[in-house]
Write an enzyme that holds these catalytic residues in place. Sequence first.
Site, PDB file in Angstrom:
ATOM      1  N   ARG A 196       1.100  -1.257   0.245  1.00 41.81           N
ATOM      2  CA  ARG A 196      -0.241  -0.263  -0.199  1.00 41.81           C
ATOM      3  C   ARG A 196       0.995   1.391  -0.444  1.00 41.81           C
ATOM      4  O   ARG A 196       0.366   2.426  -0.779  1.00 41.81           O
ATOM      5  CB  ARG A 196      -1.165  -0.184   0.764  1.00 41.81           C
ATOM      6  CG  ARG A 196      -1.686  -1.212   1.105  1.00 41.81           C
ATOM      7  CD  ARG A 196      -2.957  -0.676   2.616  1.00 41.81           C
ATOM      8  NE  ARG A 196      -2.445  -1.168   3.008  1.00 41.81           N
ATOM      9  CZ  ARG A 196      -3.294  -0.964   4.529  1.00 41.81           C
ATOM     10  NH1 ARG A 196      -3.992  -0.062   4.567  1.00 41.81           N
ATOM     11  NH2 ARG A 196      -2.149  -1.485   5.917  1.00 41.81           N
TER      12      ARG A 196
ATOM     13  N   LEU B  95      -5.978   2.958   3.250  1.00 40.35           N
ATOM     14  CA  LEU B  95      -4.597   3.789   3.266  1.00 40.35           C
ATOM     15  C   LEU B  95      -4.557   3.787   4.394  1.00 40.35           C
ATOM     16  O   LEU B  95      -4.495   3.037   5.822  1.00 40.35           O
ATOM     17  CB  LEU B  95      -5.322   5.188   3.454  1.00 40.35           C
ATOM     18  CG  LEU B  95      -6.367   5.593   2.918  1.00 40.35           C
ATOM     19  CD1 LEU B  95      -6.920   6.563   2.300  1.00 40.35           C
ATOM     20  CD2 LEU B  95      -5.329   5.256   0.621  1.00 40.35           C
TER      21      LEU B  95
ATOM     22  N   MET C 299     -11.986   1.915  -2.772  1.00 40.04           N
ATOM     23  CA  MET C 299     -12.282   0.939  -2.359  1.00 40.04           C
ATOM     24  C   MET C 299     -10.547   0.430  -2.044  1.00 40.04           C
ATOM     25  O   MET C 299     -10.442  -0.706  -2.409  1.00 40.04           O
ATOM     26  CB  MET C 299     -13.515   0.084  -3.121  1.00 40.04           C
ATOM     27  CG  MET C 299     -14.886   0.540  -3.243  1.00 40.04           C
ATOM     28  SD  MET C 299     -15.130   0.921  -1.811  1.00 40.04           S
ATOM     29  CE  MET C 299     -15.502  -0.926  -1.690  1.00 40.04           C
ATOM     30  N   ARG C 300      -9.732   1.489  -1.226  1.00 41.52           N
ATOM     31  CA  ARG C 300      -9.086   1.002  -1.621  1.00 41.52           C
ATOM     32  C   ARG C 300      -8.483   1.435   1.088  1.00 41.52           C
ATOM     33  O   ARG C 300      -8.456   2.800   0.213  1.00 41.52           O
ATOM     34  CB  ARG C 300      -8.033   1.901  -1.465  1.00 41.52           C
ATOM     35  CG  ARG C 300      -6.314   1.666  -2.064  1.00 41.52           C
ATOM     36  CD  ARG C 300      -5.712  -0.158  -2.348  1.00 41.52           C
ATOM     37  NE  ARG C 300      -4.298  -0.527  -2.317  1.00 41.52           N
ATOM     38  CZ  ARG C 300      -4.228  -1.188  -2.801  1.00 41.52           C
ATOM     39  NH1 ARG C 300      -4.453  -2.755  -2.992  1.00 41.52           N
ATOM     40  NH2 ARG C 300      -2.560  -1.501  -2.763  1.00 41.52           N
TER      41      ARG C 300
ATOM     42  N   HIS D 242     -19.761   7.618   4.421  1.00 43.24           N
ATOM     43  CA  HIS D 242     -20.123   6.506   4.947  1.00 43.24           C
ATOM     44  C   HIS D 242     -21.328   6.490   5.106  1.00 43.24           C
ATOM     45  O   HIS D 242     -22.579   7.161   5.614  1.00 43.24           O
ATOM     46  CB  HIS D 242     -19.884   5.823   6.322  1.00 43.24           C
ATOM     47  CG  HIS D 242     -20.580   5.008   6.372  1.00 43.24           C
ATOM     48  ND1 HIS D 242     -19.086   3.706   6.063  1.00 43.24           N
ATOM     49  CD2 HIS D 242     -20.712   4.453   7.760  1.00 43.24           C
ATOM     50  CE1 HIS D 242     -20.654   2.588   6.163  1.00 43.24           C
ATOM     51  NE2 HIS D 242     -20.648   2.622   7.622  1.00 43.24           N
TER      52      HIS D 242
END
Length: 217
Positions: free
Chosen positions: A67, A95, A92-93, A111
């Site tokens: 990452r 961090l 959609m990753r 959200h």
Amino acid sequence: MKRRVAILISGRGSNMAALIQAASAQDFPAEIAVVISNRADAGGLALAVRNGVATAIIESKPFGQDRAAFETQVQSALDEHRVELICLAGFMRLLTAEFVQRWYGRMLNIHPSLLPSFPGIDPARQALEAGVKISGATVHFVIPETDAGPIVMQGAVQVADDDTPETLAARILKVEHRIYPDALRLLAGGGIRVAGNVCQTTGSIDLGGRLISPALR
């Protein structure tokens, strides 16, 4: 002077579209400098281009679990476009803590639940299974813990007896499109700050004729 914003996406970018539309107003205190996607097939990229917004594709898949290496490329794109604020919009990753801390107080996420209730995946289904009568959406600052940052703004919807996860999520999405631009207006306009793990207003803020204080709708 308008604050320069990057929107990070992975998919169709409906919240991205709401932010771009809001930022097109002359009195909006931010401009969308770039849309960055970690997927080349993200539908939001074409929409950004049609709206005259610069785009960058940094595919995360080739980086695998590295990452930090992926984020180095993202940071390069942010630097290139002189970005001051970040909005995550269906990104959609996960961090790293290091990247999040670098952008602490300058990175927002949205959200589809009334946090702290129902963090994580499939919050509409979680809400229905819990039997709640009110759900909604939350804009919050990003911290290393998932969906746990200081809350900037929330919007609520009633849960109907015949709701499915899909129908509830669709109504919540409309709330997201309303409150995310307002939250960005607050941040870019200097109307909010983070004190510890709490979001505070710096006074009453004018959201297009709607005076609010504190930063909740």
